[in-house]
Design an enzyme around this catalytic site. Sequence first.
Site, PDB file in Angstrom:
ATOM      1  N   GLU A  71      45.495  34.708  39.421  1.00 18.28           N
ATOM      2  CA  GLU A  71      44.963  35.234  38.161  1.00 18.28           C
ATOM      3  C   GLU A  71      45.393  36.697  38.104  1.00 18.28           C
ATOM      4  OE1 GLU A  71      42.590  36.895  35.612  1.00 18.28           O
ATOM      5  OE2 GLU A  71      40.901  36.189  36.841  1.00 18.28           O
ATOM      6  N   CYS A 131      40.855  41.851  32.857  1.00 17.83           N
ATOM      7  CA  CYS A 131      42.189  41.280  32.675  1.00 17.83           C
ATOM      8  C   CYS A 131      42.292  40.669  31.285  1.00 17.83           C
ATOM      9  CB  CYS A 131      42.522  40.292  33.774  1.00 17.83           C
ATOM     10  SG  CYS A 131      41.261  39.101  34.013  1.00 17.83           S
TER      11      CYS A 131
HETATM   12  C1  UN1 Z   1      38.683  39.428  34.736  1.00 16.69           C
HETATM   13  O1  UN1 Z   1      38.824  40.414  34.031  1.00 16.69           O
HETATM   14  O2  UN1 Z   1      39.262  39.343  35.861  1.00 16.69           O
HETATM   15  O3  UN1 Z   1      36.583  36.543  29.995  1.00 16.69           O
HETATM   16  C2  UN1 Z   1      37.799  38.296  34.399  1.00 16.69           C
HETATM   17  C3  UN1 Z   1      36.135  37.585  30.479  1.00 16.69           C
HETATM   18  C4  UN1 Z   1      35.242  37.476  31.687  1.00 16.69           C
HETATM   19  C5  UN1 Z   1      36.057  37.384  32.921  1.00 16.69           C
HETATM   20  C6  UN1 Z   1      37.127  38.408  33.069  1.00 16.69           C
HETATM   21  N1  UN1 Z   1      34.403  36.321  31.554  1.00 16.69           N
HETATM   22  O4  UN1 Z   1      36.357  38.674  30.010  1.00 16.69           O
END
Ligand code: UN1
Length: 493
Positions: free
Chosen positions: A249, A283
Amino acid sequence: MSSGACWGEWIAEPSGGELPSISPIDGTELGRIRMASEADYEEVIRRAEEAFLEWRMVPAPKRGEIVREIGDALRRHKDDLGTLVSLEMGKILVEAKGEVQEMIDMADFATGLSRQLYGLSMHSERPMHRMYEQWHPLGIVGVITAFNFPVAVWSWNAFIALVCGDCVVWKPSAETPLAAVAVQNICNEVLSRHGWKGILNLVIGRGGTIGERMLQDRRIPLISFTGSTRMGYHVAETVGRRLGRTLLELGGNNGIILMKDADLDLALRAVVFGAVGTAGQRCTTLRRLFIESDVAPDFIERLKNAYRQVRIGDPLDASTLMGPLINRNAVSAYVDGIRRIREQGGEVIYGGNVIERNGGCYVEPTLVRSKPEMPVLKEEIFAPILHLIEFRDLEQAIRWHNDVPQGLSSAIFTTNLLSAETFLSARGSDCGIANVNIGTSGAEIGGAFGGEKETGGGREAGSDAWKAYMRRQTVTINWSRELPLAQGIRFEL
Ligand code: UN1
């Protein structure tokens, strides 16, 4: 001083050196961790291997009950753990508690899943033969997590791995060790009540030693890694060389296409949350906004107004909407990003500056009028910088939207069915997540989370992401007294 190595029992004095945990709020040292050395790591892995031999034979629904109890313990500790996450990582308290809620949701999901690890059954081409597939535990799952979701992303992996019958070895980010220690303590309490050790394990250590050792370790059949694309290449290569599995990821570069027929009030709220939330360090953070020309001048004005109202400061203060970046390096990356954006012809129309405040790592949320051909648009700058790009035609916007190396999350804002369906079609968004009238961040755990291209292709959390944590076995049973061969082959003496 806290130990940074645990296999159900904390190793008293791990010998991998000391790691301070520094709060990005004001630079205070919150505590110190004794990191795991290679020898400590060996001990943890040995314990995990032993534990796996037993754990894999526990019926999955029974494993699910333990995960349910971990979820209950997290409910009890939600406020405290949320506060610690906020202190150590710097996200605002409501988001930090939201992150713990995400863990609780994951525990509930995994508990239900523990009764649904279904395999298919097939009709054999041979008479009196039965064919089906079953799913078995994989072994030890290595989970390497990033600072931005210091606890939730671990739970996506750990709770699923647990009900699947795996043991977990967790290497958290060196930026957020205390949150990991707290989570480990919460889990230890539940697991020890049931007499389990070695199921959930923690090794806090340097990427160059402990992280590297995990990547090369054949005793870890699956490495789930969250982090930068640059590191992701290294993880994939190293684990791939030993034919281990990876679940990646990595970076995102998420975009929204804003059509003139959209509900602009709704869009405004989604854009601000997506771009400014978690100080631009998800992310899934919104990094590129494509606005249909007719509504661009007006919408950009409203956006600037909204940005003026973003209260920046101590994330523990209930009125704050944006806390600090994680550390000084992140501030430098922001400054450097703004410089390159300007060099390439981007016009900063809001923000763009570092804020000196109590020794913390604060920056201004930033809006940039950008040109679609700017090379910097292809980069993920992990900070609250939003590119604004005007477009005239949806097909063109989709081309620009997809013209980046990353492929995590995406959205369109429109009330027109045709535009929405175009965006969702095979010639639409090329991302792992595609939303309509919802921002790019803040996904629910029930769906599979992850993205395409340089985001790494992994899927975590809900849906059938569990399959990555198990091994599939195809079984054929002959209950006849003959031995017919498949494909009609006759092979007789
Ligand atoms: C991340 O930024 O690694 O969808 C995960 C989202 C959160 C998870 C982000 N539920 O923004």
